[in-house]
Design an enzyme around this catalytic site. Structure first.
Site, PDB file in Angstrom:
ATOM      1  N   ASP A  65     -12.797  35.228  36.995  1.00 15.96           N
ATOM      2  CA  ASP A  65     -12.475  36.289  37.954  1.00 15.96           C
ATOM      3  C   ASP A  65     -13.751  36.709  38.697  1.00 15.96           C
ATOM      4  OD1 ASP A  65     -10.997  38.210  39.319  1.00 15.96           O
ATOM      5  OD2 ASP A  65     -10.986  39.648  37.668  1.00 15.96           O
TER       6      ASP A  65
HETATM    7  N1  LIG Z   1     -20.486  47.613  31.087  1.00 16.93           N
HETATM    8  C1  LIG Z   1     -20.215  48.247  32.214  1.00 16.93           C
HETATM    9  N2  LIG Z   1     -21.172  48.996  32.825  1.00 16.93           N
HETATM   10  C2  LIG Z   1     -20.919  49.653  33.971  1.00 16.93           C
HETATM   11  N3  LIG Z   1     -19.725  49.661  34.601  1.00 16.93           N
HETATM   12  C3  LIG Z   1     -18.727  48.936  34.053  1.00 16.93           C
HETATM   13  C4  LIG Z   1     -18.917  48.199  32.838  1.00 16.93           C
HETATM   14  N4  LIG Z   1     -17.755  47.608  32.518  1.00 16.93           N
HETATM   15  C5  LIG Z   1     -16.884  47.943  33.497  1.00 16.93           C
HETATM   16  N5  LIG Z   1     -17.448  48.739  34.421  1.00 16.93           N
HETATM   17  C6  LIG Z   1     -16.816  49.312  35.629  1.00 16.93           C
HETATM   18  O1  LIG Z   1     -15.421  49.337  35.469  1.00 16.93           O
HETATM   19  C7  LIG Z   1     -14.771  48.451  36.399  1.00 16.93           C
HETATM   20  C8  LIG Z   1     -13.601  47.738  35.730  1.00 16.93           C
HETATM   21  O2  LIG Z   1     -14.073  46.980  34.627  1.00 16.93           O
HETATM   22  P1  LIG Z   1     -13.591  45.481  34.371  1.00 16.93           P
HETATM   23  O3  LIG Z   1     -13.748  44.729  35.611  1.00 16.93           O
HETATM   24  O4  LIG Z   1     -14.274  44.984  33.145  1.00 16.93           O
HETATM   25  O5  LIG Z   1     -12.069  45.745  33.999  1.00 16.93           O
HETATM   26  P2  LIG Z   1     -10.708  45.197  34.645  1.00 16.93           P
HETATM   27  O6  LIG Z   1      -9.571  45.863  33.984  1.00 16.93           O
HETATM   28  O7  LIG Z   1     -10.747  43.740  34.606  1.00 16.93           O
HETATM   29  O8  LIG Z   1     -10.769  45.736  36.057  1.00 16.93           O
HETATM   30  P3  LIG Z   1     -10.154  45.066  37.342  1.00 16.93           P
HETATM   31  O9  LIG Z   1      -8.729  44.728  37.015  1.00 16.93           O
HETATM   32  O10 LIG Z   1     -10.344  46.168  38.339  1.00 16.93           O
HETATM   33  O11 LIG Z   1     -11.038  43.855  37.568  1.00 16.93           O
HETATM   34  C9  LIG Z   1     -15.872  47.505  36.855  1.00 16.93           C
HETATM   35  O12 LIG Z   1     -15.650  46.967  38.134  1.00 16.93           O
HETATM   36  C10 LIG Z   1     -17.094  48.411  36.821  1.00 16.93           C
HETATM   37  O13 LIG Z   1     -17.173  49.206  37.979  1.00 16.93           O
HETATM   38 MG   LIG Z   2     -12.876  43.651  36.979  1.00 19.56          MG
END
Ligand SMILES: Nc1ncnc2c1ncn2[C@@H]1O[C@H](COP(=O)(O)OP(=O)(O)OP(=O)(O)O)[C@@H](O)[C@H]1O
Ligand SMILES: [Mg+2]
Length: 208
Positions: free
Chosen positions: A122
């Site tokens: 992704d």
């Molecule tokens: N370790 C981290 N440090 C800082 N910010 C984080 C971290 N993990 C996640 N985030 C924030 O939270 C958002 C969503 O996290 P992540 O992409 O892991 O989850 P997701 O459910 O896959 O989200 P999406 O479906 O929006 O891609 C990230 O784009 C980022 O802004």
């Molecule tokens: Mg994400």
């Protein structure tokens, strides 16, 4: 105290300040429309995969948040908080020179993964965090895979390209061009095979 940071399609992200450090809890909540047993299995697989692949990626030299612990029953991972901004948000405010630099580094990191046989799964600009020192970090490894084939790497590059297109239509060429400079640097000769496969995937997507 936990503070909700984002509510994604797949997960809820909390920021936690404890023991004098900041970290993130990534929780995958139940999906009411899925049969519970299937939902549990899917989430367990994503959570395990994310935990493992964050570490595999780091061993390949890609900056990723360190995993602190994992709660398999609650489908929650605790990891370091990366204090920075999503690349997606920087696109409109960064100078063209800075944007080129950041995208080149993004491409270089994807190249490091691919060179190590790993695909991100992704590779969008919201899964790239740029910290205060301009260091580029990759996050969101729930769809990452090892033992990747040329086809899988081609799909990764195709997804990256799509992400540039949907983020900023007027900067997409600049972003892609720079990312590919970084990608070619780490993938060397193998890059061309993957890039031509990515083009083929793009054509397939358009005409089928
Ligand atoms: N370790 C981290 N440090 C800082 N910010 C984080 C971290 N993990 C996640 N985030 C924030 O939270 C958002 C969503 O996290 P992540 O992409 O892991 O989850 P997701 O459910 O896959 O989200 P999406 O479906 O929006 O891609 C990230 O784009 C980022 O802004
Ligand atoms: Mg994400």
């Amino acid at each position: 105290m936990a503070e909700q940071l984002t509510l994604g399609a797949e997960s809820i992200i909390f920021r936690l300040d404890q023991w004098d450090r900041e970290f993130i809890l990534k929780h995958r909540p139940p999906k009411p429309y899925l049969l519970k047993a299937i939902d549990d299995l899917l989430k367990l697989s994503r959570t395990n995969r994310e935990c493992k692949m964050l570490t595999v990626a780091r061993s390949l030299g890609v900056p990723t948040p360190a995993v602190l612990w994992i709660d398999r029953k609650q489908h929650t991972i605790a990891m370091d908080f990366i204090n920075g901004t999503q690349l997606k948000q920087l696109v409109s405010e960064a100078s063209e020179r800075k944007l080129r630099e950041l995208c080149e580094e993004f491409g270089r990191l994807i190249g490091l993964l691919h060179d190590g046989g790993v695909v991100h799964g992704d590779p969008t600009t919201s899964n790239v965090i740029v910290d205060k020192q301009s260091k580029v970090w990759l996050i969101d490894f729930g769809l990452a895979e090892m033992n990747a084939t040329v086809e899988m790497k081609g799909v990764d590059i195709h997804l990256m390209r799509r992400a540039f297109e949907t983020t900023h239509w007027d900067l997409e060429d600049t972003m892609l061009e720079s990312a590919l400079v970084g990608y070619r640097r780490t993938m060397r000769e193998e890059a061309e095979e993957v890039l031509s496969r990515a083009n083929e995937i793009r054509t397939r997507g358009r005409y089928h």
